[in-house]
Write a protein that holds these residues in place. Structure first.
Motif, short mmCIF file in Angstrom:
data_model
loop_
_atom_site.label_atom_id
_atom_site.label_comp_id
_atom_site.label_asym_id
_atom_site.label_seq_id
_atom_site.Cartn_x
_atom_site.Cartn_y
_atom_site.Cartn_z
N SER A 12 102.10 126.44 58.70
CA SER A 12 102.96 127.62 58.76
C SER A 12 102.21 128.71 59.53
O SER A 12 101.35 129.41 58.97
N VAL A 13 102.49 128.83 60.82
CA VAL A 13 101.76 129.76 61.67
C VAL A 13 102.44 131.13 61.63
O VAL A 13 103.63 131.26 61.99
N GLN A 14 101.70 132.15 61.19
CA GLN A 14 102.22 133.50 61.06
C GLN A 14 101.97 134.30 62.34
O GLN A 14 101.03 134.01 63.10
N PRO A 15 102.78 135.36 62.58
CA PRO A 15 102.60 136.19 63.80
C PRO A 15 101.24 136.84 63.90
O PRO A 15 100.77 137.14 65.00
N ASP A 16 100.57 137.08 62.75
CA ASP A 16 99.26 137.73 62.78
C ASP A 16 98.10 136.74 62.97
O ASP A 16 96.93 137.16 63.03
N GLU A 17 98.41 135.45 63.06
CA GLU A 17 97.35 134.44 63.20
C GLU A 17 96.63 134.60 64.54
O GLU A 17 97.25 134.87 65.57
N ILE A 18 95.30 134.45 64.51
CA ILE A 18 94.47 134.60 65.71
C ILE A 18 93.98 133.22 66.16
O ILE A 18 93.51 132.42 65.34
N ILE A 19 94.06 132.93 67.45
CA ILE A 19 93.56 131.66 68.00
C ILE A 19 92.06 131.79 68.24
O ILE A 19 91.59 132.78 68.83
N LYS A 20 91.30 130.77 67.80
CA LYS A 20 89.85 130.79 67.96
C LYS A 20 89.39 129.61 68.81
O LYS A 20 90.08 128.61 68.96
N SER A 61 99.38 118.42 71.97
CA SER A 61 98.26 119.07 71.29
C SER A 61 97.21 119.42 72.34
O SER A 61 96.85 118.59 73.17
N LEU A 62 96.71 120.65 72.31
CA LEU A 62 95.71 121.13 73.26
C LEU A 62 94.55 121.74 72.49
O LEU A 62 94.74 122.43 71.49
N ARG A 63 93.33 121.50 72.97
CA ARG A 63 92.15 122.08 72.33
C ARG A 63 91.69 123.30 73.12
O ARG A 63 91.60 123.27 74.35
N MET A 64 91.40 124.37 72.41
CA MET A 64 90.92 125.61 73.03
C MET A 64 89.41 125.47 73.26
O MET A 64 88.58 125.87 72.43
N ARG A 65 89.02 124.90 74.40
CA ARG A 65 87.61 124.62 74.68
C ARG A 65 86.89 125.85 75.23
O ARG A 65 85.73 126.09 74.93
N SER A 66 87.58 126.59 76.09
CA SER A 66 86.93 127.73 76.74
C SER A 66 86.57 128.82 75.73
O SER A 66 87.25 129.01 74.72
N ASP A 67 85.48 129.53 76.03
CA ASP A 67 85.07 130.63 75.13
C ASP A 67 85.42 131.99 75.72
O ASP A 67 85.00 133.03 75.20
N SER A 68 86.17 132.00 76.82
CA SER A 68 86.41 133.28 77.49
C SER A 68 87.83 133.44 78.04
O SER A 68 88.05 134.24 78.93
N ASN A 69 88.79 132.66 77.52
CA ASN A 69 90.15 132.86 78.05
C ASN A 69 90.84 134.03 77.30
O ASN A 69 90.42 134.43 76.21
N LYS A 70 91.90 134.53 77.89
CA LYS A 70 92.54 135.76 77.39
C LYS A 70 93.35 135.56 76.11
O LYS A 70 93.85 136.54 75.54
N PHE A 71 93.48 134.32 75.63
CA PHE A 71 94.29 134.08 74.44
C PHE A 71 93.47 134.11 73.16
O PHE A 71 94.01 134.11 72.06
N LEU A 72 92.13 134.10 73.28
CA LEU A 72 91.27 134.06 72.10
C LEU A 72 91.14 135.45 71.47
O LEU A 72 91.04 136.47 72.18
N GLY A 73 91.12 135.48 70.14
CA GLY A 73 90.86 136.72 69.41
C GLY A 73 92.02 137.69 69.33
O GLY A 73 91.84 138.83 68.90
N LYS A 74 93.20 137.27 69.77
CA LYS A 74 94.37 138.16 69.72
C LYS A 74 95.44 137.57 68.83
O LYS A 74 95.63 136.35 68.80
N PRO A 75 96.18 138.43 68.07
CA PRO A 75 97.28 137.92 67.25
C PRO A 75 98.36 137.30 68.12
O PRO A 75 98.61 137.74 69.25
N LEU A 76 99.02 136.30 67.58
CA LEU A 76 100.10 135.64 68.33
C LEU A 76 101.22 136.62 68.67
O LEU A 76 101.91 136.46 69.68
#
Length: 657
Positions: free
Chosen positions: A627-635, A587-602
């Motif tokens: 149930s993680v869908q392909p359109d889910e966005i990481i925040k 399990s990993l926590r998304m702490r950063s507010d500026s990495n390239k994985f935030l705000g984009k669909p999986l």
């Protein structure tokens, strides 16, 4: 370079002698004392720069008091204030009075007698606590009592140092000097309060923010010596200043770090102090007066042990813990050596008296580990003599203010109200199981009784106490105390009353389980291996071993009396590597507010193809998205549960942080 040569000789002999004593499981302080005797001017005369070694020893005294001040939390003092201040005052006051009267009737002046009483009232904090820790008795009632009284002694030694010049008659106007001392003390109290509340916390915080260990160390030592110097300049003592400096830092959140970095320096310089004390012993005087010295040691043992036991008994502790406390505190301690130097300066000790004092002190300190080792046997002998003499039997239930419910039956008896006992009582309350607690600490009994807890004061090694709680009608009992010897006696007493009662015993080490089971315990829970089982259980869960297999393995370990942990390291018979899941879940926590994985669909991130990982679930605030869908966005702030090789997981972790 005579000083360097002397330090080399001192350290070399210390290493050899302390190493031998450690193999014999004896405290290092005894080794330093013996080193001083051997290499000192009355021994092999190997040390030439005696004065320089004494200066180093004074640094050790400053650091010793500094660390004691840091370790003395004001809140801790408040929690055991009754035993510290009442018990400590009684022990010190009675010892000063009795020892002073004896010395006075031997033809000495009143001021010399009072000062000698001061010396013999002090015990060795270092040796007593070290010995009790090595014997795993530090949480026992007699150890808690000894610690409380030692704390009071550590505090009272400072006023003793301050009033010694007045006792010696160095003051022409006692009233003026007392008033001046009070003014100085008030100034020190105000300085301590302002520094502890406002100045030092801000200073230490600013230093800690630099992340410089060297600067932190320098500031800590500078504070110690600066305050010690200030108190010396206004006519108080270096030792008092060091103690106050420690108290000031103890009230900050950086006290633990400060203590950890000072400890190595304290250990080094206090070794010089104890070696310098050993160097003062005149071997010729000692050997020519051995009978008298040994007699004095025996008298000191009887006197101090009895006085300390009486002080504890007045606080309504049972007889046995009182005797054990007294035996632990019989020696003359390290602060008495510091005080004796002041007495010599003001002519309150003659050279001959000082040699007797040094001889008695060093012998008593060397004997301390052995007296504590046999204290159980000694206390049992004393109680046995008391019983044979037909004296009125002390019922350790003297602290019981209310009788136990006469109709109590089918209940649980909890012996000992430490962490395990209190947790068990909470569980019994939550499960509506009737129970009663037996505890030897009167403060705990008074506090918990006021809360409505069914608890009585008493020693369960006394069969009368077990009868008082209607053990014969009880359904189960749990022994949750730390002393193995007392545990064995309680088991014997319980089985003498009831053979059918279900008896669970808590112990520290698995090596004690067989004997306790043989005495009549139904279950023995060793803390040593139960902790290992909990750790192992978590690891098995992490390796995704099936829950049923984990339960089966843990049950087997306990049923086999922990043989899995006691034997040699062998290959597994039940579980094989290929039966374990070969995939890794983290399990990993998304702490950063500026990495390239935030705000984009999986779907766009394509984590499996690019980074070799799969997202199994996402936890967002208090909601778990299983149930993680392909359109889910990481925040930002999401906890993502991913599966992949350990190396891939590590690479991905670096990318998101």
């Amino acid at each position: 370079m005579p000083l360097l040569q002397d330090i080399l000789i001192l350290l070399g002999f210390s290493v050899v002698i302390v190493f031998v004593l450690q193999r014999l499981k004896l405290p290092s302080i005894i080794g330093f004392l013996l080193t001083g005797v051997v290499i000192g001017p009355y021994g092999l005369s190997l040390i030439k720069a005696v004065e320089q070694v004494e200066i180093l020893s004074e640094v050790g005294v400053i650091l010793l008091l500094f660390v004691i001040g840091m370790e003395l939390s004001i809140k801790q003092l408040v929690s055991i204030k009754k035993t510290v201040f009442i018990g400590g005052f009684l022990q010190v006051g009675l010892t000063v009075g009795v020892a002073g009267l004896v010395y006075y009737f031997l033809g000495n002046s009143w001021n010399e007698s009072v000062f000698v009483g001061f010396l013999f009232s002090l015990s060795s904090t270092a040796i007593v606590l070290k010995t009790l820790q090595d014997r795993q008795e530090i949480s026992a009632p007699h150890a808690r009592n000894a610690l409380a009284i030692l704390i009071f002694q550590d505090i009272i030694v400072v006023p003793m140092m301050l009033v010694t010049p007045m006792i010696a008659g160095e003051s022409s106007n006692v009233v003026t000097d007392i008033l001046l001392l009070l003014v100085k003390s008030a100034f020190v109290v105000v300085l301590t309060y302002i520094s502890a509340r406002y100045v030092v916390p801000r200073l230490m915080h600013a230093v800690a923010k630099t992340n410089s260990k060297e600067l932190f160390l320098l500031v800590t030592i500078t504070l110690c010596f600066a305050i010690a110097f200030l108190t010396a300049e206004i006519g108080l003592s270096l030792a008092l200043g060091a103690f106050i400096a420690g108290l000031i830092i103890s009230e900050s959140e950086y006290s633990h770090q400060a203590t950890s970095i000072i400890l190595p320096f304290r250990e080094l310089f206090t070794s010089f102090f104890f070696v310098s004390v050993g160097m003062l012993l005149d071997l010729g005087f000692f050997l020519s007066n051995i009978p008298i010295i040994l007699l004095l040691v025996f008298i000191v043992l009887l006197l101090k042990s009895s006085v300390a036991a009486i002080a504890v008994a007045i606080l309504k502790y049972p007889t046995k813990p009182a005797i054990l406390t007294g035996l632990a505190l019989f020696q003359v301690g390290e602060f008495a050596f510091i005080l004796s130097k002041i007495g010599i300066r003001y002519h309150l000790l003659t050279p001959q008296t000082n040699q007797y004092f040094l001889s008695v002190s060093i012998v008593s300190m060397i004997l301390t580990p052995f007296v504590i080792m046999f204290s159980e046997t000694i206390s049992d002998k004393v109680l046995g003599v008391k019983k044979r003499l037909g004296l009125k039997r002390e019922l350790d239930s003297s602290g019981i203010e209310e009788m136990v419910e006469p109709n109590l039956e089918n209940h649980l008896v909890i012996i000992g109200y430490g962490i395990n006992g209190s947790n068990l009582a909470k569980a019994a309350t939550a499960s509506n199981i009737p129970f009663i607690v037996i505890e030897t600490n009167p403060e705990i009994v008074k506090r918990e009784k006021a809360k409505g807890l069914p608890i009585i004061f008493g020693d369960a090694t006394n069969d009368h106490i077990l009868e008082t709680v209607h053990l014969s009608r009880a359904r189960a009992a749990v022994i949750a105390i730390s002393g193995n010897t007392d545990t064995q006696k309680i088991i014997k007493n319980i089985r003498a009353i009831s053979d059918s009662l279900y008896l669970v015993v808590r112990t520290r080490y698995v090596k004690e389980t067989s004997e306790l089971l043989a005495l009549g315990a139904d279950e023995v829970i060793p803390e040593e291996f139960e902790t290992s089982i909990q750790i192992f259980e978590h690891i098995l869960h992490n390796f995704l071993v099936p829950e049923g297999d984990i339960v089966q393995l843990i049950h087997k370990v306990r049923a086999d009396n922990y043989q899995l942990f006691k034997g040699e390291l062998k290959g597994p018979k039940t579980y094989r590597t290929n039966e374990l899941a070969d995939f890794n879940i983290k399990s990993l926590r998304m702490r950063s507010d500026s990495n390239k994985f935030l705000g984009k669909p999986l779907r766009e991130l394509d984590l499996r193809a690019r980074y070799g990982i799969n997202i199994l679930a996402i936890k967002r605030k208090d909601k778990l998205l299983e149930s993680v869908q392909p359109d889910e966005i990481i925040k930002q702030g999401d906890i993502i549960y991913i599966q992949g090789d350990q190396s891939k997981v590590e690479e991905f972790y670096k990318l998101i942080n």
